[in-house]
Write an enzyme that holds these catalytic residues in place. Structure first.
Site, PDB file in Angstrom:
ATOM      1  N   ASN A  10       0.872  -1.164   0.000  1.00  0.00           N
ATOM      2  CA  ASN A  10       0.000   0.000   0.000  1.00  0.00           C
ATOM      3  C   ASN A  10       0.918   1.225   0.000  1.00  0.00           C
ATOM      4  OD1 ASN A  10      -1.802   2.020   0.498  1.00  0.00           O
ATOM      5  ND2 ASN A  10      -2.753   1.054   2.291  1.00  0.00           N
ATOM      6  N   ARG A  94      -2.519  -2.119  -3.531  1.00  0.00           N
ATOM      7  CA  ARG A  94      -3.730  -1.339  -3.364  1.00  0.00           C
ATOM      8  C   ARG A  94      -3.628  -0.143  -4.307  1.00  0.00           C
ATOM      9  NH1 ARG A  94      -5.185   3.135   1.008  1.00  0.00           N
ATOM     10  NH2 ARG A  94      -7.342   3.422   0.388  1.00  0.00           N
ATOM     11  N   HIS A 183     -12.824   2.827  -0.316  1.00  0.00           N
ATOM     12  CA  HIS A 183     -12.867   1.791   0.730  1.00  0.00           C
ATOM     13  C   HIS A 183     -13.545   0.511   0.213  1.00  0.00           C
ATOM     14  CE1 HIS A 183     -13.014   5.068   4.123  1.00  0.00           C
ATOM     15  NE2 HIS A 183     -11.765   4.667   3.925  1.00  0.00           N
ATOM     16  N   ARG A 244     -12.144  15.289   7.547  1.00  0.00           N
ATOM     17  CA  ARG A 244     -12.893  15.722   6.354  1.00  0.00           C
ATOM     18  C   ARG A 244     -14.331  16.066   6.728  1.00  0.00           C
ATOM     19  NH1 ARG A 244     -11.221  10.555   3.573  1.00  0.00           N
ATOM     20  NH2 ARG A 244      -9.068  10.912   2.953  1.00  0.00           N
ATOM     21  N   GLU A 387      -8.326  -5.339   5.039  1.00  0.00           N
ATOM     22  CA  GLU A 387      -8.134  -4.999   3.627  1.00  0.00           C
ATOM     23  C   GLU A 387      -6.953  -5.747   3.029  1.00  0.00           C
ATOM     24  OE1 GLU A 387      -8.750  -0.940   5.136  1.00  0.00           O
ATOM     25  OE2 GLU A 387      -9.402  -0.450   3.114  1.00  0.00           O
TER      26      GLU A 387
END
Ligand code: ADP
Length: 404
Positions: A10, A94, A183, A244, A387
């Site tokens: 990643n 990823r 996601h 955010r 993940e």
């Protein structure tokens, strides 16, 4: 020798996270990360999880991703897990943005690289870093299959009614403006695991997945297929997140430009880095916010209330989108650990068939579990996401199956 190991990478703009898994049994052999790549005080943390090796940490300049991956390879070699081993079957990357092109994990070739590059305008922060990671890994093991697993892929099944913004179609298409969602690897994994927890096939259940980490998103999954998700063109849309804003009236941006005199970059920074929980109360860690709430801190209470209000709105909206909901699954850092968030998110939603059992909800565990009382029509589940395992599983499935 059968090759059963998969290295999952990643790559961020200044970081490289990795896990080495053995897909014969799903065991994790090593995990680690390199941070602050390109700075003087880069940090490499490597933890072998097999063979009795110890966690190692090193500080010092690591100039770029190439140097970072070489340093990781050297650490793995010390544990006899070297990347030159014939047991390594593939490297799974990823990749954040696959646009409308990539609906499945994909073996990387020059054309795939070119398309990931063409998508840079819609993912300017992420795709360049992901590309660097891929090229670095290719240079190290040119003979090995490299697979891209896209964060957007699971959401490519969204109908046009959910994926389209109600703006001029020509303008939208010219700039590839639509709702992509992110996601996806987590939403895919958690929705499948939730079906498993209910003892059903994914095709039989409708699930609302709430991925609540520092970034946060919700998705509506009908019979294993994503039909809506809360993030959009970028990960800024939707739920209130750590830093955010999530949803807001787009006119706030023109107002900040015209009246506040701010530039596009300043507003981008404000909405992505200084909003959400941190903007509302100065903290983005839910543990700290709950501690402050328990002490009667009004700012922290407001942040918590805004966060929960938005979450409830999405639960209601996705109940309507799905028509029938079998389960709601909480996952990621906040969703897996913060019992007060789960409790508050479903409080008052008995008419939608939702409730949590106080005792079950307060149990801490790493296992998927139900926290709703038996009488509740809709199951409320806590399902730890993974993940890396999902990326490794998808990567391995692709390279193991001979493809034309
Ligand atoms: P990401 O992958 O998006 O960086 P994670 O899924 O790891 O995020 O979630 C990180 C967040 O999880 C932290 O910012 C914190 O708010 C929350 N978190 C972690 N542990 C706990 C806990 N025990 N209680 C409440 N919140 C927690």
């Amino acid at each position: 020798m059968t090759s059963t190991r998969v290295l999952v990478l990643n790559s961020g703009s200044s970081s490289l996270k990795y896990q080495l898994l053995d897909m014969s049994d799903g065991a994790r052999l090593a995990v680690g990360l390199v941070e602050r790549i390109g700075e003087e005080n880069s940090r490499l943390k490597h933890e072998p999880l097999t063979g009795g090796g110890e966690l190692r940490e090193e500080f010092g300049p690591i100039a770029d991703h190439d140097a970072a991956l070489k340093a990781v390879a050297a650490e793995l070699s010390k544990d006899k897990l070297g990347l030159d081993s014939p047991e390594l079957a593939a490297i799974g990357h990823r990749v954040v943005h696959g646009g409308q092109t990539f609906t499945q994990p994909t073996v990387i070739d020059d054309e795939v690289l070119a398309e990931i590059e063409r998508l840079i305008p819609v993912a300017p922060l992420h795709n360049p870093a992901n590309l660097t990671g891929i090229r670095t890994a290719q240079a190290l093991r040119p003979d090995l299959p490299q697979v891209a697993v896209f964060d957007t892929a699971f959401h490519t099944t969204m109908p046009e009614s959910a994926a389209r913004y109600a703006i001029d179609v020509k303008t939208a298409d010219e700039h590839r403006i639509r709702r992509y969602g992110f996601h996806g690897t987590s939403h895919a994994y958690v929705s499948r695991k939730t079906a498993e927890l209910l003892g059903k096939d994914p095709s039989e259940v409708n699930v609302i997945v709430l991925h609540l980490g520092n970034g946060a998103s919700a998705s509506a999954v009908r019979g294993g297929v994503c039909v809506d998700t809360s993030m959009g063109l970028t990960p800024l849309e939707g739920l209130v997140m750590g830093t955010r804003s999530g949803d807001l009236d787009p006119a706030v941006i023109f107002h900040l430009m015209r009246v506040g005199g701010m530039s596009a970059d300043e507003i981008d920074n404000l909405l992505n880095k200084k909003s959400g929980l941190i903007g509302l109360c100065g903290d983005n860690d839910m543990r700290e916010i709950r501690r402050r709430v328990d002490e009667g801190d009004q700012e922290a209470q407001l942040a918590f209330d805004v966060y929960i209000h938005r979450l409830k709105k999405y639960i209601g909206a996705y109940s309507a989108v799905l028509g029938r909901v079998d389960a709601i699954a909480f996952t990621a850092g906040v969703g897996e650990n913060a019992a007060p968030v789960r409790e508050a998110a479903v409080a008052g939603l008995e008419e939608l068939g939702l409730a949590v059992d106080g005792e079950l909800n307060s149990v801490r565990s790493d296992e998927p579990r139900l926290v709703s009382p038996e009488y509740a029509r809709v199951a409320v589940a806590v399902v730890p996401t993974d993940e890396e395992l999902e990326i490794a599983t998808q990567t391995y499935a692709l390279v193991r199956t001979p493809h034309a």
